[in-house]
Design an enzyme around this catalytic site. Structure first.
Site, PDB file in Angstrom:
ATOM      1  N   LYS A 269      29.361 -78.289 -21.217  1.00  0.00           N
ATOM      2  CA  LYS A 269      28.992 -78.116 -22.705  1.00  0.00           C
ATOM      3  C   LYS A 269      30.064 -77.856 -23.483  1.00  0.00           C
ATOM      4  O   LYS A 269      31.022 -76.811 -22.782  1.00  0.00           O
ATOM      5  CB  LYS A 269      27.876 -77.088 -22.620  1.00  0.00           C
ATOM      6  CG  LYS A 269      26.434 -77.734 -22.190  1.00  0.00           C
ATOM      7  CD  LYS A 269      25.323 -76.868 -22.642  1.00  0.00           C
ATOM      8  CE  LYS A 269      24.071 -77.123 -21.970  1.00  0.00           C
ATOM      9  NZ  LYS A 269      23.543 -78.580 -22.783  1.00  0.00           N
ATOM     10  N   ARG A 343      15.614 -81.378 -15.239  1.00  0.00           N
ATOM     11  CA  ARG A 343      14.788 -82.315 -14.472  1.00  0.00           C
ATOM     12  C   ARG A 343      15.015 -82.484 -13.141  1.00  0.00           C
ATOM     13  O   ARG A 343      14.024 -82.678 -12.175  1.00  0.00           O
ATOM     14  CB  ARG A 343      15.136 -83.862 -15.196  1.00  0.00           C
ATOM     15  CG  ARG A 343      16.264 -84.487 -14.992  1.00  0.00           C
ATOM     16  CD  ARG A 343      16.660 -85.415 -16.092  1.00  0.00           C
ATOM     17  NE  ARG A 343      17.065 -85.119 -17.255  1.00  0.00           N
ATOM     18  CZ  ARG A 343      17.103 -85.892 -18.274  1.00  0.00           C
ATOM     19  NH1 ARG A 343      17.381 -87.288 -18.033  1.00  0.00           N
ATOM     20  NH2 ARG A 343      17.634 -85.379 -19.427  1.00  0.00           N
TER      21      ARG A 343
HETATM   22  N1  BES Z   1      19.078 -77.265 -21.583  1.00  0.00           N
HETATM   23  C1  BES Z   1      19.510 -78.324 -22.243  1.00  0.00           C
HETATM   24  C2  BES Z   1      18.809 -78.800 -23.244  1.00  0.00           C
HETATM   25  C3  BES Z   1      18.927 -78.109 -24.376  1.00  0.00           C
HETATM   26  C4  BES Z   1      19.657 -78.400 -25.446  1.00  0.00           C
HETATM   27  C5  BES Z   1      18.117 -76.894 -24.690  1.00  0.00           C
HETATM   28  C6  BES Z   1      19.867 -77.686 -26.815  1.00  0.00           C
HETATM   29  C7  BES Z   1      17.959 -76.251 -25.909  1.00  0.00           C
HETATM   30  C8  BES Z   1      19.031 -76.540 -26.674  1.00  0.00           C
HETATM   31  C9  BES Z   1      19.264 -79.739 -21.102  1.00  0.00           C
HETATM   32  O1  BES Z   1      19.777 -79.178 -19.484  1.00  0.00           O
HETATM   33  C10 BES Z   1      20.459 -80.561 -21.401  1.00  0.00           C
HETATM   34  O2  BES Z   1      21.766 -80.449 -21.358  1.00  0.00           O
HETATM   35  N2  BES Z   1      20.230 -81.792 -21.925  1.00  0.00           N
HETATM   36  C11 BES Z   1      21.026 -82.805 -22.233  1.00  0.00           C
HETATM   37  C12 BES Z   1      20.647 -84.122 -21.395  1.00  0.00           C
HETATM   38  C13 BES Z   1      21.492 -85.144 -21.473  1.00  0.00           C
HETATM   39  C14 BES Z   1      22.977 -84.775 -20.784  1.00  0.00           C
HETATM   40  C15 BES Z   1      20.965 -86.432 -21.151  1.00  0.00           C
HETATM   41  C16 BES Z   1      20.888 -82.932 -23.706  1.00  0.00           C
HETATM   42  O3  BES Z   1      20.066 -82.923 -24.041  1.00  0.00           O
HETATM   43  O4  BES Z   1      21.897 -83.217 -24.167  1.00  0.00           O
HETATM   44 ZN    ZN Z   2      21.748 -79.077 -19.296  1.00  0.00          ZN
END
Ligand code: BES
Ligand code: ZN
Ligand code: ZN
Length: 490
Positions: A269, A343
């Site tokens: 990230k 997931r």
């Molecule tokens: N933990 C994150 C989702 C999230 C984002 C929670 C912001 C709280 C605040 C999750 O693991 C994630 O990174 N999801 C990605 C999925 C994508 C790579 C398909 C997302 O939502 O960008």
């Molecule tokens: Zn994530």
């Protein structure tokens, strides 16, 4: 802050709050006040045109005739519609008005079901009073609340106390969740999370913790793949509460995403805001806090809480985009983005929950997608379900607790998006409807159990604060799940 209930009687000192519904007069409370105070109050009410409108306040410092520090008039709004949610919000707002006072007595008058209202007001104030300041080494005296006691006076304090007891247990659960969610990721990681959950043993909860060895034996390749880049060992936390008479009854399963830190892994990230990912374990936090609430209020339901606890880190040992892992269900997953890790964790925990416990229903909670925040902001969590009945019950519990849910569609059209040319599925969709494709992924690990998935990414952390939380972790999910259990499994 100590909470107490007492009969209507004028206190000698401290802060007196006179809580009045819209249009109500200083009836019996007025009779209790000495002439000087009553005259001062009446004059101030007339001058300020105080009519008891919702959220209206009027503070009268040190009125002549009494030893009070001040008398605060608080408008409750119309009697009609003064329900549990309104009472809790009002209690929370009240806390804001009196937190700098020391001993506060609330005189409640003119409300039907005064015992329930008093208990709910107290609970709202209690929820709002939460603070997490253990890492401040120098206490800021000015910002620290001074309130020591909050006494609510009604006709039937014993009845109010009785209504309040389970609410206090629920607040304990909410605070436990907020603590877990707020603690930094160097303090709360899978092993220390599980250790903290062991505190629930004292409440009568049975706690089991599986480590990498056990999970390897079970074939949990999806969950373990996420944790393999971390120095912290992945754990599966299982908490049992069986308050039902039938010891062989089928349980309700609550499943939580417990990513104690989500760096994204090799699909790293960006740096700005990455710190927020300490609360990527809020689903597991909510499940754990709910177990405390259920146990402390001696729920008669049979509930099992299961939390997949991992840390998602980039490392030489971390999984790579393109890796294919085999889940406990036997289905293979092409991991195209290591940041879509929640997931993967849930896939194995959901499967294990069904295999091991044949639950009557499963509800999972996960900070699963950023897309749910784009869709709903901080006002609703997303709901996905294979059962209209279960979805309806959850929505109702959400309305009753003001932890609201909005249901999204699911279906074959969306499921297509996670087909992989090389494995049974991939862990990301094409980029549209990201919250739904994530839910479709989870559904592939559900047999025929009624199941609901709550995407809580937008509601578990709120910097500005919400009606019942001061800022930071909200504890979302505990009050919702507790209500859902109370209404449907007790
Ligand atoms: N933990 C994150 C989702 C999230 C984002 C929670 C912001 C709280 C605040 C999750 O693991 C994630 O990174 N999801 C990605 C999925 C994508 C790579 C398909 C997302 O939502 O960008
Ligand atoms: Zn994530
Ligand atoms: Zn995550």
């Amino acid at each position: 802050m100590k909470i107490a209930f007492a009969k209507l009687a004028l206190p000698a000192t401290g802060t007196v709050v006179v809580a009045l519904p819209e249009g109500a007069k200083l009836g019996r409370v007025g009779l209790m006040l000495d002439r000087g105070t009553k005259a001062a109050l009446s004059r101030a009410m007339a001058a300020a045109e105080f009519k008891g409108k919702k959220d209206a306040t009027l503070s009268i410092p040190a009125p002549a005739g009494g030893k009070f520090k001040r008398v605060l008039l608080l408008g409750l709004g119309p009697v009609k519609g003064f329900d549990a949610v309104t009472a809790e919000k009002t209690g929370a707002a009240l806390y804001g008005h009196v937190s700098a006072d020391e001993n506060v007595t609330v005189l409640l008058e003119g409300l039907p079901e005064a015992a329930i209202s008093a208990a709910r007001l107290a609970s709202g104030a209690q929820l709002k009073s939460y603070r997490f300041d253990k890492y401040h080494t120098k206490a800021d005296k000015n910002s620290k609340p001074k309130i020591k006691s909050l006494t609510l006076q009604t006709d039937d304090p014993a009845a109010a106390k009785k209504v309040h007891a389970p609410l206090a247990a629920i607040a304990d659960g909410v605070f436990f969740t907020r603590d877990l969610v707020t603690e930094p990721p160097n303090v709360i990681y899978p092993e220390s999370f599980a250790a903290k959950a062991r505190e629930l043993i004292a409440d009568g909860v049975k706690v089991e913790v599986l480590g990498v060895k056990e999970m390897t034996k079970l074939g949990m390749g999806a969950l373990l793949g996420v944790g393999q880049g971390s120095l912290r060992e992945s754990k599966l936390l299982v908490m049992h509460w069986n308050g039902s008479r039938d010891k062989n009854s089928k349980p309700l399963a609550l499943v939580g995403k417990g990513v104690c830190f989500d760096s994204g892994g090799i699909s790293l990230k960006p740096g700005a805001g990455m710190w927020d990912m300490k609360w990527d374990m809020a689903g597991a936090g909510a499940v754990t806090g709910t177990m405390r609430a259920l146990a402390r209020r001696k729920s008669t339901a049979h509930v099992i809480g299961l939390c997949g606890l991992v840390e998602n880190m980039p490392d030489a040992a971390a999984q790579r985009p393109g890796d294919i892992v085999t889940s406990m269900s036997g289905q293979t997953i092409e991991v195209l983005n290591t940041d879509a890790e929640g997931r993967l964790v849930l896939a194995d925990v959901l499967w294990y929950a069904q295999q091991k416990y044949q639950p009557r229903a499963i509800v999972d909670l996960a900070t699963l997608t950023g897309a749910i925040i784009a869709a709903l902001s901080e006002h609703y969590a997303g709901l996905f379900s294979n059962s209209d009945e279960l979805a309806g019950k959850l929505i109702a519990a959400g309305q009753a607790t003001n932890e609201r849910l909005w249901r999204f569609p699911m279906g074959e059209e969306y499921d297509k998006d996670i087909k992989s040319p090389i494995a049974d599925m991939k862990n990301i969709g094409g980029g549209k409807a990201g919250s739904i494709t994530a839910a479709q992924f989870l559904q592939r690990f559900i047999k025929d159990t009624p199941w609901a998935h709550l995407d809580i990414a937008g509601v578990v952390w709120n910097e500005k604060g919400t009606s019942l939380a001061g800022g930071g972790a909200t504890g979302y999910g505990v009050r919702l799940l507790d209500k859902f259990v109370e209404e449907n499994y007790e």
